[in-house]
Design an enzyme around this catalytic site. Structure first.
Site, PDB file in Angstrom:
ATOM      1  N   GLN A 288     -40.173   8.147   8.122  1.00 18.92           N
ATOM      2  CA  GLN A 288     -40.913   7.945   9.210  1.00 18.92           C
ATOM      3  C   GLN A 288     -41.975   9.065   9.637  1.00 18.92           C
ATOM      4  OE1 GLN A 288     -37.358   6.667  11.738  1.00 18.92           O
ATOM      5  NE2 GLN A 288     -39.013   5.160  12.452  1.00 18.92           N
TER       6      GLN A 288
ATOM      7  N   CYS B 140     -37.634  -0.228  16.707  1.00 13.56           N
ATOM      8  CA  CYS B 140     -38.146   0.907  15.752  1.00 13.56           C
ATOM      9  C   CYS B 140     -39.192   1.454  16.133  1.00 13.56           C
ATOM     10  CB  CYS B 140     -38.024   0.237  14.300  1.00 13.56           C
ATOM     11  SG  CYS B 140     -38.492   1.561  13.245  1.00 13.56           S
ATOM     12  N   LEU B 141     -39.260   2.773  16.159  1.00  6.64           N
ATOM     13  CA  LEU B 141     -40.435   3.411  16.467  1.00  6.64           C
ATOM     14  C   LEU B 141     -41.637   3.127  15.450  1.00  6.64           C
ATOM     15  CD1 LEU B 141     -38.898   6.934  17.351  1.00  6.64           C
ATOM     16  CD2 LEU B 141     -39.899   5.283  18.938  1.00  6.64           C
TER      17      LEU B 141
ATOM     18  N   GLY C 214     -32.811   7.394  16.809  1.00  2.00           N
ATOM     19  CA  GLY C 214     -32.641   7.959  15.559  1.00  2.00           C
ATOM     20  C   GLY C 214     -34.064   8.128  14.885  1.00  2.00           C
TER      21      GLY C 214
ATOM     22  N   HIS D  93     -33.888   2.909   6.387  1.00  2.00           N
ATOM     23  CA  HIS D  93     -35.392   3.764   6.074  1.00  2.00           C
ATOM     24  C   HIS D  93     -35.356   4.561   4.853  1.00  2.00           C
ATOM     25  CE1 HIS D  93     -37.547   2.723   9.776  1.00  2.00           C
ATOM     26  NE2 HIS D  93     -36.404   3.170  10.415  1.00  2.00           N
TER      27      HIS D  93
ATOM     28  N   HIS E  85     -29.511   1.271  10.598  1.00  8.23           N
ATOM     29  CA  HIS E  85     -30.939   1.165  10.949  1.00  8.23           C
ATOM     30  C   HIS E  85     -31.593   2.352  10.259  1.00  8.23           C
ATOM     31  CE1 HIS E  85     -34.450   0.089  13.322  1.00  8.23           C
ATOM     32  NE2 HIS E  85     -34.744   1.451  12.877  1.00  8.23           N
ATOM     33  N   GLU E  86     -30.932   3.592  10.434  1.00  9.36           N
ATOM     34  CA  GLU E  86     -31.533   4.697   9.967  1.00  9.36           C
ATOM     35  C   GLU E  86     -31.666   4.692   8.364  1.00  9.36           C
ATOM     36  OE1 GLU E  86     -33.697   6.016  11.890  1.00  9.36           O
ATOM     37  OE2 GLU E  86     -32.850   5.316  13.725  1.00  9.36           O
TER      38      GLU E  86
HETATM   39 NI    NI Z   1     -36.423   2.531  12.518  1.00 12.27          NI
END
Ligand code: NI
Length: 164
Positions: free
Chosen positions: A52, A101-102, A47, A147, A143-144
């Site tokens: 981000q 997480c990226l 995701g 953000h 999680h997404e």
């Molecule tokens: Ni993330």
């Protein structure tokens, strides 16, 4: 239509509260969705959230077919979710799954999340979207959407027990 740089922890733009999308016919929104898809595909993510890539709007995408980062994960349909509202279903927590997480490279941790939830929002065409999900799907959505409020998964890791 471009692979964008993913911001990493320490960048203050990851800590902003993002604004709702107000116009679904804005060509800039379509371009943002293309960039999110291209960037997620290039990074093998499950995701990605607009902040981000430095865009402070309440837009996330997620989905898994077969993902080498998550070999055990069940599939999740490719989803665009805009202006999401999450409602936990029950008070059952799943605290036995690992997250990464990226934007937090090189780190993974066990993170407690609601096991079941309903999410509502809009797809990329502005059509209402509502699903009840559980398990990994529910985890990815939480999680997404974190953000969008400037929350990164390390913020959700419980403090360890004090040593006696
Ligand atoms: Ni993330």
């Amino acid at each position: 239509m471009a692979v964008r740089d993913v911001l990493t922890i320490g960048d203050s733009r990851l800590r902003q509260v993002s604004a709702p999308v107000e116009r679904f016919d804005d060509p800039a929104l379509a371009a943002l969705l293309d960039d999110l898809r291209d960037t997620m595909a290039a990074t093998d993510g499950a995701g990605l959230a607009a902040p981000q890539i430095g865009v402070p709007l309440r837009v996330v995408i997620f989905g898994i077919s077969r993902n080498p980062r998550y070999p055990e994960a069940p599939p999740i349909p490719e989803t665009v979710l805009i202006n999401p509202v999450l409602t936990p279903l029950g008070d059952d927590l799943d605290d036995d799954a690992w997250e990464g997480c990226l934007s937090v490279p090189g780190w993974r941790a066990r993170v407690p999340r609601w096991r079941r939830l309903r999410y509502r929002g809009f797809d990329g065409q502005g059509q209402p979207l509502e699903r009840e999900v559980e398990g990994f799907h529910a985890r990815v959505v939480q999680h997404e959407c974190d953000h969008l409020d400037g929350v990164l998964f390390p913020d959700r890791v419980p403090a360890g027990l004090p040593r006696g």
